[in-house]
Design an enzyme around this catalytic site. Sequence first.
Site, PDB file in Angstrom:
ATOM      1  N   LYS A  19       0.830  -1.195   0.000  1.00 18.54           N
ATOM      2  CA  LYS A  19       0.000   0.000   0.000  1.00 18.54           C
ATOM      3  C   LYS A  19       0.873   1.257   0.000  1.00 18.54           C
ATOM      4  O   LYS A  19       0.696   2.163  -0.808  1.00 18.54           O
ATOM      5  CB  LYS A  19      -0.888  -0.003   1.233  1.00 18.54           C
ATOM      6  CG  LYS A  19      -1.723   1.244   1.408  1.00 18.54           C
ATOM      7  CD  LYS A  19      -2.307   1.304   2.811  1.00 18.54           C
ATOM      8  CE  LYS A  19      -3.147   2.542   3.007  1.00 18.54           C
ATOM      9  NZ  LYS A  19      -4.434   2.456   2.302  1.00 18.54           N
ATOM     10  N   ASN A 126     -15.278  -9.481   1.365  1.00 15.72           N
ATOM     11  CA  ASN A 126     -15.127  -8.040   1.333  1.00 15.72           C
ATOM     12  C   ASN A 126     -13.972  -7.631   0.419  1.00 15.72           C
ATOM     13  O   ASN A 126     -13.502  -6.511   0.449  1.00 15.72           O
ATOM     14  CB  ASN A 126     -14.935  -7.506   2.752  1.00 15.72           C
ATOM     15  CG  ASN A 126     -14.924  -6.001   2.782  1.00 15.72           C
ATOM     16  OD1 ASN A 126     -15.528  -5.347   1.930  1.00 15.72           O
ATOM     17  ND2 ASN A 126     -14.214  -5.427   3.734  1.00 15.72           N
ATOM     18  N   SER A 446     -18.385  10.266   5.502  1.00 12.93           N
ATOM     19  CA  SER A 446     -16.994  10.619   5.791  1.00 12.93           C
ATOM     20  C   SER A 446     -16.511  11.711   4.836  1.00 12.93           C
ATOM     21  O   SER A 446     -16.953  11.799   3.696  1.00 12.93           O
ATOM     22  CB  SER A 446     -16.107   9.385   5.675  1.00 12.93           C
ATOM     23  OG  SER A 446     -16.197   8.835   4.391  1.00 12.93           O
ATOM     24  N   TYR A 529      -6.987  -1.227   2.390  1.00  7.79           N
ATOM     25  CA  TYR A 529      -7.012  -2.399   3.263  1.00  7.79           C
ATOM     26  C   TYR A 529      -7.905  -2.099   4.463  1.00  7.79           C
ATOM     27  O   TYR A 529      -8.056  -0.956   4.855  1.00  7.79           O
ATOM     28  CB  TYR A 529      -5.607  -2.741   3.786  1.00  7.79           C
ATOM     29  CG  TYR A 529      -4.527  -2.872   2.732  1.00  7.79           C
ATOM     30  CD1 TYR A 529      -4.836  -3.064   1.380  1.00  7.79           C
ATOM     31  CD2 TYR A 529      -3.188  -2.802   3.094  1.00  7.79           C
ATOM     32  CE1 TYR A 529      -3.832  -3.178   0.434  1.00  7.79           C
ATOM     33  CE2 TYR A 529      -2.176  -2.918   2.148  1.00  7.79           C
ATOM     34  CZ  TYR A 529      -2.511  -3.093   0.817  1.00  7.79           C
ATOM     35  OH  TYR A 529      -1.519  -3.200  -0.120  1.00  7.79           O
ATOM     36  N   TRP A 574     -18.145  -7.180   8.217  1.00  7.41           N
ATOM     37  CA  TRP A 574     -16.807  -6.621   8.103  1.00  7.41           C
ATOM     38  C   TRP A 574     -15.968  -6.875   9.348  1.00  7.41           C
ATOM     39  O   TRP A 574     -14.926  -6.266   9.560  1.00  7.41           O
ATOM     40  CB  TRP A 574     -16.875  -5.131   7.741  1.00  7.41           C
ATOM     41  CG  TRP A 574     -17.357  -4.943   6.337  1.00  7.41           C
ATOM     42  CD1 TRP A 574     -17.649  -5.925   5.428  1.00  7.41           C
ATOM     43  CD2 TRP A 574     -17.615  -3.713   5.662  1.00  7.41           C
ATOM     44  NE1 TRP A 574     -18.066  -5.392   4.242  1.00  7.41           N
ATOM     45  CE2 TRP A 574     -18.065  -4.028   4.358  1.00  7.41           C
ATOM     46  CE3 TRP A 574     -17.526  -2.372   6.029  1.00  7.41           C
ATOM     47  CZ2 TRP A 574     -18.409  -3.039   3.426  1.00  7.41           C
ATOM     48  CZ3 TRP A 574     -17.867  -1.394   5.099  1.00  7.41           C
ATOM     49  CH2 TRP A 574     -18.300  -1.733   3.815  1.00  7.41           C
ATOM     50  N   HIS A 655     -27.551   3.441   3.966  1.00  6.63           N
ATOM     51  CA  HIS A 655     -26.710   3.540   2.766  1.00  6.63           C
ATOM     52  C   HIS A 655     -26.181   2.163   2.393  1.00  6.63           C
ATOM     53  O   HIS A 655     -25.808   1.374   3.250  1.00  6.63           O
ATOM     54  CB  HIS A 655     -25.545   4.501   3.042  1.00  6.63           C
ATOM     55  CG  HIS A 655     -24.448   4.364   2.047  1.00  6.63           C
ATOM     56  ND1 HIS A 655     -24.570   4.815   0.750  1.00  6.63           N
ATOM     57  CD2 HIS A 655     -23.220   3.791   2.124  1.00  6.63           C
ATOM     58  CE1 HIS A 655     -23.457   4.527   0.096  1.00  6.63           C
ATOM     59  NE2 HIS A 655     -22.630   3.900   0.899  1.00  6.63           N
ATOM     60  N   HIS A 705     -14.401   6.377  -5.573  1.00  8.72           N
ATOM     61  CA  HIS A 705     -13.143   5.625  -5.589  1.00  8.72           C
ATOM     62  C   HIS A 705     -12.116   6.290  -6.484  1.00  8.72           C
ATOM     63  O   HIS A 705     -10.966   5.902  -6.524  1.00  8.72           O
ATOM     64  CB  HIS A 705     -13.378   4.194  -6.107  1.00  8.72           C
ATOM     65  CG  HIS A 705     -14.307   3.405  -5.252  1.00  8.72           C
ATOM     66  ND1 HIS A 705     -14.050   3.122  -3.946  1.00  8.72           N
ATOM     67  CD2 HIS A 705     -15.500   2.847  -5.521  1.00  8.72           C
ATOM     68  CE1 HIS A 705     -15.040   2.418  -3.441  1.00  8.72           C
ATOM     69  NE2 HIS A 705     -15.934   2.231  -4.373  1.00  8.72           N
ATOM     70  N   CYS A 737     -20.737   7.202  -2.153  1.00 10.70           N
ATOM     71  CA  CYS A 737     -20.295   6.648  -0.874  1.00 10.70           C
ATOM     72  C   CYS A 737     -19.518   7.735  -0.130  1.00 10.70           C
ATOM     73  O   CYS A 737     -19.483   8.887  -0.575  1.00 10.70           O
ATOM     74  CB  CYS A 737     -19.428   5.406  -1.149  1.00 10.70           C
ATOM     75  SG  CYS A 737     -19.111   4.396   0.301  1.00 10.70           S
TER      76      CYS A 737
END
Length: 765
Positions: A19, A126, A446, A529, A574, A655, A705, A737
């Site tokens: 990452k 996920n 967020s 992640y 999750w 949501h 995204h 989102c």
Amino acid sequence: MVESSVLGFPRIGAFRELKKNTEAYWAGKIGADQLLAVGKEIREKNWKLQKEAGVDIIPSNDFSFYDQVLDLSVLFNVIPERYTKFDLPQLDVLFAMGRGLQRKATETTKAVDVTALEMVKWFDSNYHYVRPTFSHSTQFKLNGQKPVDEYLEAKALGIETRPVLVGPVSYLYLGKPDKDSLDLKPISLLEKILPVYTEILKKLAEAGAKEVQIDEPTLVLDLPEEVQAAFKTAYETLAKAEGLPKLILTTYFGDVRPNLSAIKGLPVAGFHFDFVRCPEQLDDAIALVSDKQTLSVGVVDGRNIWKNDYAQSIEFVKKAIEKLGADKVVVSTSSSLLHTPVDLENEKKLDAEIKNWFSFATQKLAEVVTIAKAVSGEDVSAALEANAAAIKSRKESDLTNDEAVKARMAKIDKSLSTRKSPFPERLAKQKAKYNLPLFPTTTIGSFPQTKDIRINRNKFVKGEITAEQYEQFINSEIEKVVRFQEEVGLDVLVHGEPERNDMVQYFGEQLKGYAFTTNGWVQSYGSRYVRPPIIVGDVSRPKAMSVKESVYAQSLTKKPMKGMLTGPVTCLRWSFPRNDVSQKVQALQLSLALRDEVNDLEAAGVTVIQVDEPAIREGLPLRAGQERSDYLEWAAESFRVATSGVRDDTQIHSHFCYSDLDPNHIKALDADVVSIEFSKKDDPKYIQEFANYPNHIGLGLFDIHSPRIPSKEEFVARIGEIMKVYPADKFWVNPDCGLKTRGWEETRASLTNMVEAAKVFREKY
Ligand code: GLN
Ligand code: ZN
């Protein structure tokens, strides 16, 4: 000797090296060479780790810089034209397909502006894969030879590996037609794609690979007839080609039995089944295997973190050996270990007793090896004894036997899961109370999780700043987000979630019955992640979890502030769930805890409350039938238990990520307003599907995204499309989102354009 095998190992690095370097590459801070070198280092470490653990069959080509399905699309040239016209290097084409790319022209390079391909959940996990996107003009051919290169890389280290490839039927079936070819059925491309499979398999054989793990996980789905038939075509064609390695047809995540006839008699060298998810299929699997084929028995859970129960697994594998013989049986992980964290040894803060119940990817290597040894008659008694003691300690722990939680669970009934009045009555009261304009604008919760936020959170965790200082910092972030939203002109505000490391972990850390890791990262998609908390026992809420921040945020503005919670099904999905009680029980325990939180928010004056259930779709059992209808019932029930304790004029939002959810399933939650991810749905039929949804809805208008900024005109066009079939007075305007992975600059620009577009429609209606 019975052999041990692993179907795939996490590729993120023990400390998220992948990452960090991938994101540094995207930011232009390191070059491609450096990123490639990091990938190589991770692969080398993984192979050596498996070799040292004594694993007999070690995978290669399980590594990826973004997603293994996307790798295959690049390898096979399934690259829509829009990504090839900028003369980007192959690595950048891959990233552009995965996450979109928007870049200004420079003296030497062209301007780039292209959206990402659709990303969807990998079965019921996920993990997300990038959907292969085919058009009539798709020309299959090999672009490079990644699987061969990685096989040779391992070989150079003296490690023989078994390359992994997603098989042709699953690869096609998991794909979709591109917007220019909506009439195309991907599975019809089978004959065209087989030559490139043949070619890459041949190259692998030439490089020395004896066996290839060919993943056909779609075999655990309900398959249309033409897809079932495709297995025969595919594998008989491959068997006719000369010089290919042996193929192990690999399935996971479920029950293959309904599709057995599609694979019976196929000319492959062996089969792999997931017996963690479906132990009942053992007899059928044994019957399927001919005397020339092997059976890989997946008994070490690739999807969860619980220590394997050796006694049980050994007994299970022995049944297969009795029928097939030791040389025909391989002990394996149930699926790739991609879905588990890398190494339990890096957890320094876990309670020692609880830690002893867990096993992460690295520990699971020893598990497959130990089971293989045990069934081969080697003495592993010390390991078996230690294992039995751990299993017993968990079963008898107070954590897994909380009487107060059990008593409350016994009292759940219909009245607890029903709102006081039906939606139309609630709506009238809510309209009067909030007085929102048509096309109300909002966000999903967020706002950018900036470096500054992460730094301060880390300082607080490490004790470098006091709780008071941290609270002050969080409050200043909340204030920033509130002022920003007022400036941009949004109607229903959020506090931005700066205090949350993750939408599930944040609550998990505050609930009893949860344990959490410091380094237990698992890839969700690309460089994103997650660190799933672990449900270790019966769940309850000792005290309010989110009220302070929401109340503070509401105190800063006259506009309605949405309280923001994560729903019971998502908390369950999750997290790593318990495997000793049902998912339903765990979801309902969570719903009682959340109900207390929802009621506390209302009492504190936060009366618009969003309970996110983005994971509700992925929890849907993969096959139609009893299990699926049961799931839909308890999933909806647990949402309603959490949200039905409020007044009529309290507005419940929910949501969902992903819109391929039946509107009827959403309806059963009875939320007043729902928002769903929608921006990548190109086909108007999806809008039509939601047109009859009875409550209010926001179909997500832009892809969060991607850093790409949609123009006002783009928003207007999109809303215009929707308004052709959708009632204007039910429609909310929002992104797909949460914006936590975005930067502030693009957030400001995108939301400004979105609000401007909403104004255009207010004028019209
Ligand atoms: N409220 C959450 C957020 O905005 C929802 C995230 C999600 O659905 N995955 O981040
Ligand atoms: Zn979402």
